[in-house]
Design an enzyme around this catalytic site. Structure first.
Site, PDB file in Angstrom:
ATOM      1  N   GLY A  31       0.796  -1.225   0.000  1.00  0.00           N
ATOM      2  CA  GLY A  31       0.000   0.000   0.000  1.00  0.00           C
ATOM      3  C   GLY A  31       0.822   1.264   0.000  1.00  0.00           C
ATOM      4  N   LYS A 134       4.551 -12.240  20.142  1.00  0.00           N
ATOM      5  CA  LYS A 134       4.496 -13.578  20.735  1.00  0.00           C
ATOM      6  C   LYS A 134       5.791 -14.333  20.473  1.00  0.00           C
ATOM      7  CE  LYS A 134       1.911 -17.921  20.771  1.00  0.00           C
ATOM      8  NZ  LYS A 134       0.661 -18.611  20.411  1.00  0.00           N
ATOM      9  N   HIS A 274      -5.289  23.258  48.310  1.00  0.00           N
ATOM     10  CA  HIS A 274      -5.313  21.862  48.759  1.00  0.00           C
ATOM     11  C   HIS A 274      -6.645  21.174  48.464  1.00  0.00           C
ATOM     12  CE1 HIS A 274      -1.433  22.479  50.405  1.00  0.00           C
ATOM     13  NE2 HIS A 274      -1.818  23.245  51.409  1.00  0.00           N
TER      14      HIS A 274
END
Length: 511
Positions: A31, A134, A274
């Site tokens: 492609g 894998k 805070h």
């Protein structure tokens, strides 16, 4: 050695491929990637030349073929694997370089259709990456362009990619494909009518920045941006000045912006310290609003966060630099204001064009040991018009004071009490373990201004002690959710003191 390359992000591609070819690596591609490489004068073997099968179904099927996947998955340390692919005349593929179809960029388009989004779900790319990862001991898998240089350097020096690098690349691949699939699932689920809180929670975030440390120097931390988040959040802010935002800066500024969203049709300035609001001012000009927010608690605002929904002018900026502030956020700044604020080298100055009053899908996520708590953000201020439970009705000014106090207390930690008058918050008593302490703290912080002010409570009064303390201080209007078993005791105390009490029908615990 053979490398397969198919990338949507082509930055650095040609230089990387040239480096591979100089090392004698055969390039396989398809492609647009193959075209980019050929246009750069590189020899490229097409996928169809490897598979012996043409691309089909408008390019949906290109790499899903045994001659590709067997070449990737064959275990190099198993002679039977290598013998089998040799018998099948399949050559190994040693390097897989793939970054996936731009699904995130596609769904970010305002006019994207479901069909367009579906077409940008990559199938072959994740399959090849997972196969390569894998089989990481034999195949290097690259999904991040930042790894091009590392791989090239190792190939040049050692003739192979090290085991350590291949394992690191393997881990990055599975992290990347997991995030990719989670993003797809998160996009499709609401369109398919799946429940918002299903059996599994899949979220996708990308790192915005590393933090120097977390709440304290011994804690590590990072800031992540939720992929697909609605605009108008802190992650969209442009920093114009100052040091990098810290963990506490981001946490407190986010809370300040949440409170600022309550003010849609009026100029407001919110100061937070805070995680709790310490000053809120509403006025006709940003200068007046800032003065009110500052004067609400000039001690606590020191070292705090200040946010506003109005452009900051030179007069306001000059007032702001008189004290130490950590962060300022505004939709815009005049050139003169920017110059003035730049004189404070460490002051973080952020521009956030819109705070987005129309947040509808935001979720709050809180970690607990071993899990997460997830809930819809508290985006509702009132459940209809407040109901007056007392004999005396509030005046128009008292109602305005009560609604301002109610907006503020919604964003104070529970047990929370807020007192307000004349477009200004006064005393705020957040985070107390019992409500009477919160009332006493808020009254003490209000000073003489408490006379004829309004008091808001984030949850109901279980006893009448809070009303009696308010009456003694000169409070003229109280707004609270109602719903206690002892509501009548508080109403009776209000009637005896001539106080108007409003029920909102909605609670705003903030833990």
């Amino acid at each position: 050695m053979r490398a397969f390359l198919s990338v949507s992000d082509k930055s650095g591609l040609v230089d990387f491929a040239k480096g591979l070819r100089e090392l004698g690596v055969e390039l396989i591609s398809t492609g647009g990637t193959a075209k980019a490489l050929r246009d750069a004068g590189l020899d490229v073997t097409g996928v169809s030349d490897v598979t012996g099968f043409p691309e089909c179904l408008d390019g949906r099927v290109k790499t899903l073929h045994p001659r590709i996947h067997a070449g990737i998955l064959a275990r190099r340390d198993r002679p039977e694997h290598m013998a089998q692919i040799a018998e099948l005349e399949i050559e190994p593929i040693d390097l897989v370089v793939v970054n996936l179809y731009p699904f995130k960029q596609t769904i970010a388009k305002p006019d994207v259709t479901l069909e367009e989004a579906i077409e940008n779900i990559d199938i072959g790319g994740p399959s090849m990456l997972r196969a390569a990862a894998k089989n990481w001991q034999g195949v290097a898998s690259i999904v991040d362009v930042d790894d091009y240089a590392v791989v090239l350097e190792e190939l040049r020096k050692k003739g192979e990619v090290s085991r350590e690098t291949k394992f690191r690349l393997c881990a990055k691949v599975f992290s990347h494909t997991a995030a990719y699939d989670a993003l797809i699932a998160a996009y499709l689920a609401p369109q398919a009518g799946l429940p918002e809180y299903g059996d599994a929670l899949t979220l996708t975030f990308e790192k915005a920045q590393d933090m120097r440390y977390g709440e304290n120097p011994h804690q590590s931390a990072a800031f992540y941006r939720r992929v697909g988040a609605q605009p108008g959040c802190l992650t969209d802010a442009e920093q114009l000045n100052g040091k990098q935002l810290s963990y506490n800066n981001i946490n407190d500024t986010n809370g300040a912006l949440d409170l600022l969203r309550e003010f849609q049709d009026e100029i407001a300035v919110v100061a937070v310290k805070h995680g709790n609001p310490c000053g809120v001012g509403v006025a006709d000009t940003v200068f007046e609003a800032y003065k009110k927010a500052y004067e609400a608690d000039p001690v606590s605002v020191f070292g705090g966060i200040v946010v506003t929904n109005a452009p900051i002018d030179a007069q306001t900026a000059q007032e702001m630099v008189q004290i130490f502030l950590e962060v300022i956020v505004a939709p815009a700044y005049s050139d003169e204001a920017v110059a003035i604020l730049h004189t404070k080298q460490n002051l973080r100055v952020l521009r956030l064009p819109s705070v987005n009053h129309d947040l509808v899908t935001r979720q709050e996520i809180k970690s607990v040991a071993g899990g997460l708590l997830v809930q819809d953000m508290d985006l509702v201020l009132l459940d209809g018009t407040p109901i007056c439970a007392t004999k005396r009705q509030p005046t128009e000014d008292e109602m305005k004071n009560a609604l301002l106090a109610w907006k503020v207390v919604k964003h104070a930690k529970s047990n929370g009490i807020a007192i307000a008058k004349d477009g200004q918050s006064l005393g705020i008593g957040p985070g107390q373990v019992n409500r009477i302490w919160a009332v006493e703290s808020a009254i003490a912080r209000s000073g003489d201004k408490v006379q004829r002010a309004a008091l808001a409570s984030d949850a109901y009064f279980p006893f009448d002690d809070c009303v009696k303390a308010a009456a003694k201080a000169g409070i003229r209007c109280v707004i609270q959710p109602g719903g206690s078993l002892h509501d009548e005791d508080s109403v009776k105390a209000c009637d005896e003191a001539g106080i108007a009490m409003l029920y909102t029908g909605i609670r705003h615990f903030k833990h």
